[in-house]
Design a protein around this motif. Structure first.
Motif, PDB file in Angstrom:
ATOM      1  N   LYS A   1       4.132  -1.928 -14.700  1.00  0.00           N
ATOM      2  CA  LYS A   1       4.045  -3.380 -14.513  1.00  0.00           C
ATOM      3  C   LYS A   1       5.393  -3.935 -14.037  1.00  0.00           C
ATOM      4  CE  LYS A   1       2.831  -7.575 -17.090  1.00  0.00           C
ATOM      5  NZ  LYS A   1       2.463  -8.107 -18.436  1.00  0.00           N
ATOM      6  N   LEU A   2       6.474  -3.449 -14.650  1.00  0.00           N
ATOM      7  CA  LEU A   2       7.816  -3.869 -14.252  1.00  0.00           C
ATOM      8  C   LEU A   2       8.107  -3.433 -12.822  1.00  0.00           C
ATOM      9  CD1 LEU A   2      10.650  -5.005 -14.742  1.00  0.00           C
ATOM     10  CD2 LEU A   2      11.255  -2.817 -15.840  1.00  0.00           C
ATOM     11  N   ARG A   3       7.741  -2.209 -12.493  1.00  0.00           N
ATOM     12  CA  ARG A   3       7.976  -1.702 -11.140  1.00  0.00           C
ATOM     13  C   ARG A   3       7.227  -2.548 -10.111  1.00  0.00           C
ATOM     14  NH1 ARG A   3       4.912   1.793  -7.175  1.00  0.00           N
ATOM     15  NH2 ARG A   3       6.515   2.809  -5.913  1.00  0.00           N
ATOM     16  N   LYS A   4       5.994  -2.926 -10.430  1.00  0.00           N
ATOM     17  CA  LYS A   4       5.203  -3.745  -9.516  1.00  0.00           C
ATOM     18  C   LYS A   4       5.869  -5.097  -9.280  1.00  0.00           C
ATOM     19  CE  LYS A   4       0.584  -5.627  -8.739  1.00  0.00           C
ATOM     20  NZ  LYS A   4      -0.768  -5.868  -9.291  1.00  0.00           N
ATOM     21  N   LYS A   5       6.377  -5.702 -10.348  1.00  0.00           N
ATOM     22  CA  LYS A   5       7.071  -6.989 -10.218  1.00  0.00           C
ATOM     23  C   LYS A   5       8.299  -6.855  -9.316  1.00  0.00           C
ATOM     24  CE  LYS A   5       9.611 -10.538 -12.765  1.00  0.00           C
ATOM     25  NZ  LYS A   5      10.768 -10.469 -11.846  1.00  0.00           N
ATOM     26  N   ILE A   6       9.079  -5.782  -9.535  1.00  0.00           N
ATOM     27  CA  ILE A   6      10.293  -5.563  -8.749  1.00  0.00           C
ATOM     28  C   ILE A   6       9.942  -5.378  -7.272  1.00  0.00           C
ATOM     29  CG2 ILE A   6      12.148  -3.893  -8.309  1.00  0.00           C
ATOM     30  CD1 ILE A   6      12.304  -3.526 -11.392  1.00  0.00           C
ATOM     31  N   VAL A   7       8.920  -4.581  -7.001  1.00  0.00           N
ATOM     32  CA  VAL A   7       8.492  -4.338  -5.615  1.00  0.00           C
ATOM     33  C   VAL A   7       8.033  -5.634  -4.953  1.00  0.00           C
ATOM     34  CG1 VAL A   7       6.694  -3.235  -4.221  1.00  0.00           C
ATOM     35  CG2 VAL A   7       7.946  -1.894  -5.910  1.00  0.00           C
ATOM     36  N   GLU A   8       7.300  -6.455  -5.698  1.00  0.00           N
ATOM     37  CA  GLU A   8       6.820  -7.729  -5.145  1.00  0.00           C
ATOM     38  C   GLU A   8       7.981  -8.675  -4.865  1.00  0.00           C
ATOM     39  OE1 GLU A   8       3.938  -8.987  -8.000  1.00  0.00           O
ATOM     40  OE2 GLU A   8       2.324  -7.785  -7.115  1.00  0.00           O
ATOM     41  N   ASP A   9       8.974  -8.685  -5.753  1.00  0.00           N
ATOM     42  CA  ASP A   9      10.149  -9.539  -5.545  1.00  0.00           C
ATOM     43  C   ASP A   9      10.968  -9.059  -4.340  1.00  0.00           C
ATOM     44  OD1 ASP A   9       9.470 -11.052  -7.736  1.00  0.00           O
ATOM     45  OD2 ASP A   9      10.897 -10.093  -9.105  1.00  0.00           O
ATOM     46  N   TYR A  10      10.968  -7.766  -4.122  1.00  0.00           N
ATOM     47  CA  TYR A  10      11.748  -7.149  -3.039  1.00  0.00           C
ATOM     48  C   TYR A  10      11.088  -7.415  -1.686  1.00  0.00           C
ATOM     49  CZ  TYR A  10      14.061  -3.190  -0.590  1.00  0.00           C
ATOM     50  OH  TYR A  10      14.764  -2.394   0.280  1.00  0.00           O
ATOM     51  N   GLY A  11       9.884  -6.947  -1.503  1.00  0.00           N
ATOM     52  CA  GLY A  11       9.075  -7.278  -0.334  1.00  0.00           C
ATOM     53  C   GLY A  11       9.432  -6.584   0.964  1.00  0.00           C
TER      54      GLY A  11
ATOM     55  N   GLU B   1       0.843  -1.207   0.000  1.00  0.00           N
ATOM     56  CA  GLU B   1       0.000   0.000   0.000  1.00  0.00           C
ATOM     57  C   GLU B   1       0.880   1.259   0.000  1.00  0.00           C
ATOM     58  OE1 GLU B   1      -2.892   2.236   3.213  1.00  0.00           O
ATOM     59  OE2 GLU B   1      -2.938   0.035   3.153  1.00  0.00           O
ATOM     60  N   MET B   2       1.940   1.243   0.792  1.00  0.00           N
ATOM     61  CA  MET B   2       2.867   2.389   0.856  1.00  0.00           C
ATOM     62  C   MET B   2       3.556   2.618  -0.474  1.00  0.00           C
ATOM     63  SD  MET B   2       4.980   2.609   4.414  1.00  0.00           S
ATOM     64  CE  MET B   2       5.699   0.978   4.275  1.00  0.00           C
ATOM     65  N   THR B   3       4.072   1.553  -1.071  1.00  0.00           N
ATOM     66  CA  THR B   3       4.829   1.716  -2.315  1.00  0.00           C
ATOM     67  C   THR B   3       3.924   2.196  -3.452  1.00  0.00           C
ATOM     68  OG1 THR B   3       4.570  -0.654  -2.790  1.00  0.00           O
ATOM     69  CG2 THR B   3       6.623   0.047  -1.736  1.00  0.00           C
ATOM     70  N   GLU B   4       2.697   1.722  -3.476  1.00  0.00           N
ATOM     71  CA  GLU B   4       1.756   2.188  -4.507  1.00  0.00           C
ATOM     72  C   GLU B   4       1.445   3.670  -4.324  1.00  0.00           C
ATOM     73  OE1 GLU B   4       0.250   0.698  -7.321  1.00  0.00           O
ATOM     74  OE2 GLU B   4       2.007  -0.518  -6.887  1.00  0.00           O
ATOM     75  N   ALA B   5       1.263   4.071  -3.084  1.00  0.00           N
ATOM     76  CA  ALA B   5       0.948   5.478  -2.798  1.00  0.00           C
ATOM     77  C   ALA B   5       2.107   6.401  -3.151  1.00  0.00           C
ATOM     78  CB  ALA B   5       0.581   5.635  -1.322  1.00  0.00           C
ATOM     79  N   ASN B   6       3.338   5.872  -3.115  1.00  0.00           N
ATOM     80  CA  ASN B   6       4.517   6.690  -3.394  1.00  0.00           C
ATOM     81  C   ASN B   6       4.843   6.819  -4.880  1.00  0.00           C
ATOM     82  OD1 ASN B   6       5.143   7.440  -0.781  1.00  0.00           O
ATOM     83  ND2 ASN B   6       6.417   5.644  -0.398  1.00  0.00           N
TER      84      ASN B   6
END
Length: 234
Positions: free
Chosen positions: A137-147, A115-120
């Motif tokens: 889409k790429l950014r979302k994948k990277i964020v999910e992989d990072y966690g 939620e934080m990363t999406e808001a930023n």
């Protein structure tokens, strides 16, 4: 002669953040993009990475990755041929920044990381990038992989890091500071202030990008780094 370039990603980023940059670097540069270990102390992160890296190399750290690159320079300066900070600073956190980061850790621990990363996103990207579906889409994948399990120790490492301005000043190696013209997270003005203090550092800007420089402008990022290394390695 092939030059080795280590690429260190920022907060909420994995090595994949550098894929576009790596693709556009010339064959004279061997790019090594790393994932940053999920450790809560910046000196431990740097030491862990240094164990696996080449004997000597150029390094470019993006945002949080710049703090790691500076710590590498502090620990083993003889191994760093040149350092580039992209969208990054040499200073420590202010008390306000530390307080805000502590709150973000609490939110991540409470399950609000995504939620934080999406808001930023609007703060970290140039407005035009927010219209680029493939990029988001790429950014979302990277964020999910990072966690969150990586985010929490990395934020702790940022809170406790030291000011490394003097380390950069004292290093007798090539230095390149890269700023995004529309960066709202670490502004071009702040990076220029560091460049003015570190008088032998080269300073350059990249237009049409927010904070996420390697993702938003991979081609220009690669050109800037390749031109710099080509010039200073002669």
């Amino acid at each position: 002669m092939v030059q080795k370039l280590v690429l260190i990603p920022g907060l909420n980023n994995t090595a994949e953040t550098w894929d576009g940059v790596k693709k556009h670097l010339p064959s004279t540069i061997e790019a090594i993009a790393v994932d940053v270990p999920a450790l809560p102390v910046i000196s431990d992160i740097a030491a862990e990475l240094l164990k696996e890296l080449p004997e000597q190399f150029y390094v470019c750290g993006f945002s949080f990755g710049g703090y790691v690159a500076l710590e590498m320079l502090a620990q083993e300066p003889e191994r760093i041929l040149g350092i580039s900070l992209m969208g990054s600073l040499t200073t420590a956190d202010s008390d306000v920044q530390k307080e805000n980061r502590a709150k973000s850790i609490e939110r991540a621990e409470n399950g609000e990381y995504f939620e934080m990363t999406e808001a930023n996103a609007p703060k970290t990207f140039h407005p035009d990038s927010l219209e680029n579906e493939e990029l988001l889409k790429l950014r979302k994948k990277i964020v999910e992989d990072y966690g969150a399990e990586t985010y929490i120790p990395h934020v702790k490492a940022m809170i406790s890091r030291q000011d490394r301005t003097q380390v950069l000043k004292d290093a007798a190696i090539p230095k390149l500071l890269i700023a995004g013209e529309s960066d709202k997270v670490i502004t071009a003005e702040k990076i220029k202030e560091v460049a003015d203090q570190v008088t032998d550092a080269e300073y350059t800007t990249i237009s049409h990008t927010g904070h996420m420089i390697p993702l938003e402008q991979p081609v220009v990022s690669a050109e800037k780094l390749a031109s710099w290394i080509g010039k200073v390695s002669q």
